[in-house]
Design a protein around this motif. Structure first.
Motif, PDB file in Angstrom:
ATOM      1  N   THR A  64      12.775  54.045  66.879  1.00 20.26           N
ATOM      2  CA  THR A  64      13.806  54.563  65.925  1.00 20.26           C
ATOM      3  C   THR A  64      12.000  54.760  64.565  1.00 20.26           C
ATOM      4  O   THR A  64      11.522  53.417  64.748  1.00 20.26           O
ATOM      5  CB  THR A  64      14.362  54.252  65.612  1.00 20.26           C
ATOM      6  OG1 THR A  64      15.493  53.790  66.465  1.00 20.26           O
ATOM      7  CG2 THR A  64      15.421  54.734  64.292  1.00 20.26           C
ATOM      8  N   GLU A  65      11.619  55.433  64.288  1.00 15.66           N
ATOM      9  CA  GLU A  65      11.025  55.348  63.437  1.00 15.66           C
ATOM     10  C   GLU A  65      11.449  56.473  62.142  1.00 15.66           C
ATOM     11  O   GLU A  65      12.110  57.257  62.060  1.00 15.66           O
ATOM     12  CB  GLU A  65       9.400  55.988  63.449  1.00 15.66           C
ATOM     13  CG  GLU A  65       9.331  56.922  64.191  1.00 15.66           C
ATOM     14  CD  GLU A  65       7.803  57.156  64.713  1.00 15.66           C
ATOM     15  OE1 GLU A  65       7.255  58.186  64.321  1.00 15.66           O
ATOM     16  OE2 GLU A  65       7.194  56.057  65.781  1.00 15.66           O
ATOM     17  N   THR A  66      10.855  56.521  60.461  1.00 12.53           N
ATOM     18  CA  THR A  66      11.223  57.039  59.625  1.00 12.53           C
ATOM     19  C   THR A  66      10.828  58.592  59.795  1.00 12.53           C
ATOM     20  O   THR A  66       8.708  58.172  59.785  1.00 12.53           O
ATOM     21  CB  THR A  66      11.021  56.193  58.101  1.00 12.53           C
ATOM     22  OG1 THR A  66      12.595  55.335  58.218  1.00 12.53           O
ATOM     23  CG2 THR A  66      11.708  57.423  57.364  1.00 12.53           C
ATOM     24  N   ALA A  67      10.384  59.695  59.326  1.00 12.40           N
ATOM     25  CA  ALA A  67      10.047  60.743  59.601  1.00 12.40           C
ATOM     26  C   ALA A  67       9.948  61.142  58.090  1.00 12.40           C
ATOM     27  O   ALA A  67      10.484  61.507  57.348  1.00 12.40           O
ATOM     28  CB  ALA A  67       9.827  61.846  60.371  1.00 12.40           C
ATOM     29  N   ALA A  68       8.633  61.204  56.993  1.00 14.43           N
ATOM     30  CA  ALA A  68       8.399  61.036  56.178  1.00 14.43           C
ATOM     31  C   ALA A  68       8.838  62.709  55.887  1.00 14.43           C
ATOM     32  O   ALA A  68       8.257  63.723  56.160  1.00 14.43           O
ATOM     33  CB  ALA A  68       7.384  61.148  55.617  1.00 14.43           C
ATOM     34  N   GLY A  69       9.650  63.744  54.733  1.00  9.32           N
ATOM     35  CA  GLY A  69       9.484  64.864  54.784  1.00  9.32           C
ATOM     36  C   GLY A  69       8.690  65.804  53.868  1.00  9.32           C
ATOM     37  O   GLY A  69       8.322  66.643  54.069  1.00  9.32           O
ATOM     38  N   GLY A  70       7.555  64.380  53.677  1.00 10.31           N
ATOM     39  CA  GLY A  70       7.242  65.303  52.586  1.00 10.31           C
ATOM     40  C   GLY A  70       5.672  65.255  52.926  1.00 10.31           C
ATOM     41  O   GLY A  70       4.825  65.844  52.706  1.00 10.31           O
ATOM     42  N   ASP A  71       5.562  64.473  54.803  1.00  6.54           N
ATOM     43  CA  ASP A  71       4.017  64.681  55.199  1.00  6.54           C
ATOM     44  C   ASP A  71       4.036  65.692  56.136  1.00  6.54           C
ATOM     45  O   ASP A  71       4.419  66.032  57.092  1.00  6.54           O
ATOM     46  CB  ASP A  71       4.192  62.998  56.333  1.00  6.54           C
ATOM     47  CG  ASP A  71       3.488  63.549  56.339  1.00  6.54           C
ATOM     48  OD1 ASP A  71       1.921  63.385  56.428  1.00  6.54           O
ATOM     49  OD2 ASP A  71       3.017  62.423  57.549  1.00  6.54           O
ATOM     50  N   ARG A  72       3.143  66.517  55.103  1.00  4.06           N
ATOM     51  CA  ARG A  72       3.458  68.072  55.481  1.00  4.06           C
ATOM     52  C   ARG A  72       1.856  68.003  56.297  1.00  4.06           C
ATOM     53  O   ARG A  72       1.037  68.098  54.719  1.00  4.06           O
ATOM     54  CB  ARG A  72       3.858  69.622  54.745  1.00  4.06           C
ATOM     55  CG  ARG A  72       5.290  68.850  54.599  1.00  4.06           C
ATOM     56  CD  ARG A  72       5.967  69.352  55.580  1.00  4.06           C
ATOM     57  NE  ARG A  72       5.719  69.922  56.957  1.00  4.06           N
ATOM     58  CZ  ARG A  72       6.289  69.302  58.776  1.00  4.06           C
ATOM     59  NH1 ARG A  72       6.745  68.245  58.550  1.00  4.06           N
ATOM     60  NH2 ARG A  72       6.309  70.572  58.789  1.00  4.06           N
TER      61      ARG A  72
END
Length: 81
Positions: A64-72
């Motif tokens: 489980t990890e966090t995917a940053a929405g702003g990391d495009r």
């Protein structure tokens, strides 16, 4: 920041775009493939929501990890025609 290049190529009797060796659907014209690649490249730059994701690796372990929405990624379209 990562970089993604969409390349316009002849494919399957028409035109397509490719990213890292993966082809889009075939388009009847070069202009249609170019327009689709530009749309896809623009959409990939749009930030989303930060969310938790879960995935299983080849060894059967779940993570489980966090995917940053702003990391495009930065994107461009390469057309050698």
């Amino acid at each position: 920041m990562s970089h993604v290049t969409y390349k316009i190529v002849q494919h399957d009797g028409g035109w397509a775009y490719t990213v890292d060796g993966v082809f889009s659907e075939a388009f009847a014209t070069h202009a249609a493939a170019l327009a689709a690649a530009k749309r896809a490249a623009a959409e990939q730059r749009v930030p989303g929501r930060t969310e938790a994701i879960e995935y299983e690796t080849a060894d059967g372990k779940w993570h489980t990890e966090t995917a940053a929405g702003g990391d495009r990624p930065d994107t461009d379209v390469e057309d050698k025609r």
